[in-house]
Design a protein around this motif. Structure first.
Motif, PDB file in Angstrom:
ATOM      1  N   LEU A  69       0.825  -1.204   0.000  1.00 52.12           N
ATOM      2  CA  LEU A  69       0.000   0.000   0.000  1.00 52.12           C
ATOM      3  C   LEU A  69       0.861   1.256   0.000  1.00 52.12           C
ATOM      4  O   LEU A  69       0.519   2.250  -0.644  1.00 52.12           O
ATOM      5  CB  LEU A  69      -0.933  -0.004   1.212  1.00 52.12           C
ATOM      6  CG  LEU A  69      -1.985  -1.113   1.260  1.00 52.12           C
ATOM      7  CD1 LEU A  69      -2.833  -0.995   2.520  1.00 52.12           C
ATOM      8  CD2 LEU A  69      -2.873  -1.078   0.026  1.00 52.12           C
ATOM      9  N   ARG A  70       1.959   1.232   0.710  1.00 44.87           N
ATOM     10  CA  ARG A  70       2.810   2.424   0.817  1.00 44.87           C
ATOM     11  C   ARG A  70       3.640   2.676  -0.440  1.00 44.87           C
ATOM     12  O   ARG A  70       4.073   3.811  -0.669  1.00 44.87           O
ATOM     13  CB  ARG A  70       3.740   2.297   2.032  1.00 44.87           C
ATOM     14  CG  ARG A  70       3.022   2.390   3.371  1.00 44.87           C
ATOM     15  CD  ARG A  70       2.307   3.708   3.509  1.00 44.87           C
ATOM     16  NE  ARG A  70       1.627   3.849   4.785  1.00 44.87           N
ATOM     17  CZ  ARG A  70       0.359   4.182   4.928  1.00 44.87           C
ATOM     18  NH1 ARG A  70      -0.379   4.413   3.859  1.00 44.87           N
ATOM     19  NH2 ARG A  70      -0.183   4.310   6.118  1.00 44.87           N
ATOM     20  N   THR A  71       3.844   1.650  -1.263  1.00 48.37           N
ATOM     21  CA  THR A  71       4.637   1.858  -2.483  1.00 48.37           C
ATOM     22  C   THR A  71       3.759   2.121  -3.709  1.00 48.37           C
ATOM     23  O   THR A  71       4.284   2.450  -4.772  1.00 48.37           O
ATOM     24  CB  THR A  71       5.530   0.639  -2.766  1.00 48.37           C
ATOM     25  OG1 THR A  71       4.719  -0.551  -2.826  1.00 48.37           O
ATOM     26  CG2 THR A  71       6.575   0.478  -1.669  1.00 48.37           C
ATOM     27  N   ASP A  72       2.449   1.988  -3.551  1.00 48.27           N
ATOM     28  CA  ASP A  72       1.518   2.249  -4.655  1.00 48.27           C
ATOM     29  C   ASP A  72       1.046   3.695  -4.578  1.00 48.27           C
ATOM     30  O   ASP A  72       0.490   4.112  -3.562  1.00 48.27           O
ATOM     31  CB  ASP A  72       0.314   1.308  -4.536  1.00 48.27           C
ATOM     32  CG  ASP A  72      -0.627   1.411  -5.739  1.00 48.27           C
ATOM     33  OD1 ASP A  72      -0.635   2.463  -6.408  1.00 48.27           O
ATOM     34  OD2 ASP A  72      -1.367   0.452  -5.989  1.00 48.27           O
ATOM     35  N   PRO A  73       1.271   4.511  -5.615  1.00 45.99           N
ATOM     36  CA  PRO A  73       0.857   5.919  -5.567  1.00 45.99           C
ATOM     37  C   PRO A  73      -0.631   6.104  -5.281  1.00 45.99           C
ATOM     38  O   PRO A  73      -1.035   7.123  -4.721  1.00 45.99           O
ATOM     39  CB  PRO A  73       1.206   6.432  -6.977  1.00 45.99           C
ATOM     40  CG  PRO A  73       2.273   5.508  -7.463  1.00 45.99           C
ATOM     41  CD  PRO A  73       1.961   4.177  -6.872  1.00 45.99           C
ATOM     42  N   GLN A  74      -1.463   5.111  -5.660  1.00 41.00           N
ATOM     43  CA  GLN A  74      -2.900   5.228  -5.448  1.00 41.00           C
ATOM     44  C   GLN A  74      -3.299   5.010  -3.988  1.00 41.00           C
ATOM     45  O   GLN A  74      -4.394   5.413  -3.576  1.00 41.00           O
ATOM     46  CB  GLN A  74      -3.641   4.212  -6.332  1.00 41.00           C
ATOM     47  CG  GLN A  74      -3.417   4.397  -7.813  1.00 41.00           C
ATOM     48  CD  GLN A  74      -3.954   5.742  -8.303  1.00 41.00           C
ATOM     49  OE1 GLN A  74      -5.038   6.154  -7.916  1.00 41.00           O
ATOM     50  NE2 GLN A  74      -3.190   6.408  -9.150  1.00 41.00           N
ATOM     51  N   THR A  75      -2.442   4.361  -3.207  1.00 37.66           N
ATOM     52  CA  THR A  75      -2.806   4.001  -1.830  1.00 37.66           C
ATOM     53  C   THR A  75      -1.788   4.466  -0.782  1.00 37.66           C
ATOM     54  O   THR A  75      -1.978   4.208   0.395  1.00 37.66           O
ATOM     55  CB  THR A  75      -2.964   2.469  -1.701  1.00 37.66           C
ATOM     56  OG1 THR A  75      -1.721   1.831  -2.057  1.00 37.66           O
ATOM     57  CG2 THR A  75      -4.056   1.955  -2.604  1.00 37.66           C
ATOM     58  N   LYS A  76      -0.742   5.161  -1.215  1.00 42.80           N
ATOM     59  CA  LYS A  76       0.339   5.470  -0.285  1.00 42.80           C
ATOM     60  C   LYS A  76      -0.080   6.379   0.862  1.00 42.80           C
ATOM     61  O   LYS A  76       0.531   6.367   1.939  1.00 42.80           O
ATOM     62  CB  LYS A  76       1.527   6.093  -1.028  1.00 42.80           C
ATOM     63  CG  LYS A  76       1.233   7.448  -1.651  1.00 42.80           C
ATOM     64  CD  LYS A  76       2.476   7.983  -2.362  1.00 42.80           C
ATOM     65  CE  LYS A  76       2.234   9.361  -2.951  1.00 42.80           C
ATOM     66  NZ  LYS A  76       3.432   9.892  -3.633  1.00 42.80           N
ATOM     67  N   SER A  77      -1.147   7.162   0.679  1.00 42.78           N
ATOM     68  CA  SER A  77      -1.613   8.060   1.732  1.00 42.78           C
ATOM     69  C   SER A  77      -2.778   7.484   2.525  1.00 42.78           C
ATOM     70  O   SER A  77      -3.322   8.150   3.408  1.00 42.78           O
ATOM     71  CB  SER A  77      -2.021   9.408   1.130  1.00 42.78           C
ATOM     72  OG  SER A  77      -0.943  10.022   0.468  1.00 42.78           O
TER      73      SER A  77
END
Length: 239
Positions: A69-77
């Motif tokens: 999740l933290r490395t995916d731009p769609q889910t990092k936040s």
């Protein structure tokens, strides 16, 4: 707060049911997965505001899910809270280093769990960029109180009204599609919320109209969406 979707990833059906009921009672929307791969698919499909994650779900560890999740731009936040019966300092630190925002020890108190969820969501909201480009000088939003000052008027807004107005204010003078407003309030849940959206806009216009001689500050654009009407010279938003 209270319109957000929470994704639960928990192997134990009784535990998952208990968390689901606690969050729904607190006015959150929920979705439950009982293993890691399914949870990841649900997250990508539903884009929840926060993930409640067991440390050891089947198919994929909690730490691996955090890292993805933290490395995916769609889910990092996205907010992440890890729930674990392993409460040693090493386990807590490992979860936080993997990207979790908080760690809750099992067994947990229901009130504490809900309070931690709300705390993480508040931190995420506070950290979100609040750009003021294109905003109007005659609009001031007090984000911590859901109070708006608009052209001499001061009004208290509901959560839905606040979310709608902040979206419209960020695009002042431009049309915001109905689909975008619906998604901001209710997510992509496949249900029709058109009437609820129209009622919220109507309520907002009633609170903001003041002495505008019957003119509404928020204009509906048939077949498209809504627009917050500009007033010269320009618009500024501060919180």
């Amino acid at each position: 707060m209270g319109l957000e979707l929470i994704q639960i990833i928990e192997e134990g059906q009784e535990q998952a049911r208990a968390i689901d009921q606690l969050l729904r009672k607190a006015s959150f929307r929920t979705n439950v997965a009982c293993d890691g791969p399914t949870g990841i698919q649900d997250i990508r499909r539903l884009k929840p505001a926060l993930v409640m994650l067991d440390l050891l779900p089947p198919g994929m560890s909690g730490k691996e899910i955090c890292a993805r999740l933290r490395t995916d731009p769609q889910t990092k936040s996205m907010g992440i809270i890890v729930m674990s019966a392993m409460t040693s300092e090493d386990h807590r630190v490992a979860a936080l280093e993997a990207g979790a925002d908080d760690v809750i020890a099992k067994p947990y108190a229901g009130r504490e769990l809900v309070a931690r969820v709300k705390a993480v969501l508040r931190r995420i909201a506070a950290a979100a960029p609040m750009g003021d480009e294109g905003m109007a000088d005659d609009l001031v939003l007090e984000e911590t109180q859901y109070v708006v000052s608009f052209r001499g008027l001061r009004a208290i807004l509901s959560t839905a009204e606040w979310m709608i107005l902040t979206r419209l204010a960020r695009a002042a003078g431009k049309v915001v599609p109905r689909e975008e407003l619906r998604a901001a309030l209710w997510g992509e849940d496949g249900l029709s919320h058109d009437r609820a959206l129209d009622q919220a806009i109507m309520s907002l216009n009633g609170k903001l109209a003041g002495d505008m001689n019957g003119r509404h500050p928020i204009a509906g654009i048939p077949g498209s969406g809504y627009r917050l009407m500009r007033q010269a010279p320009s618009l500024r938003l501060s919180a």
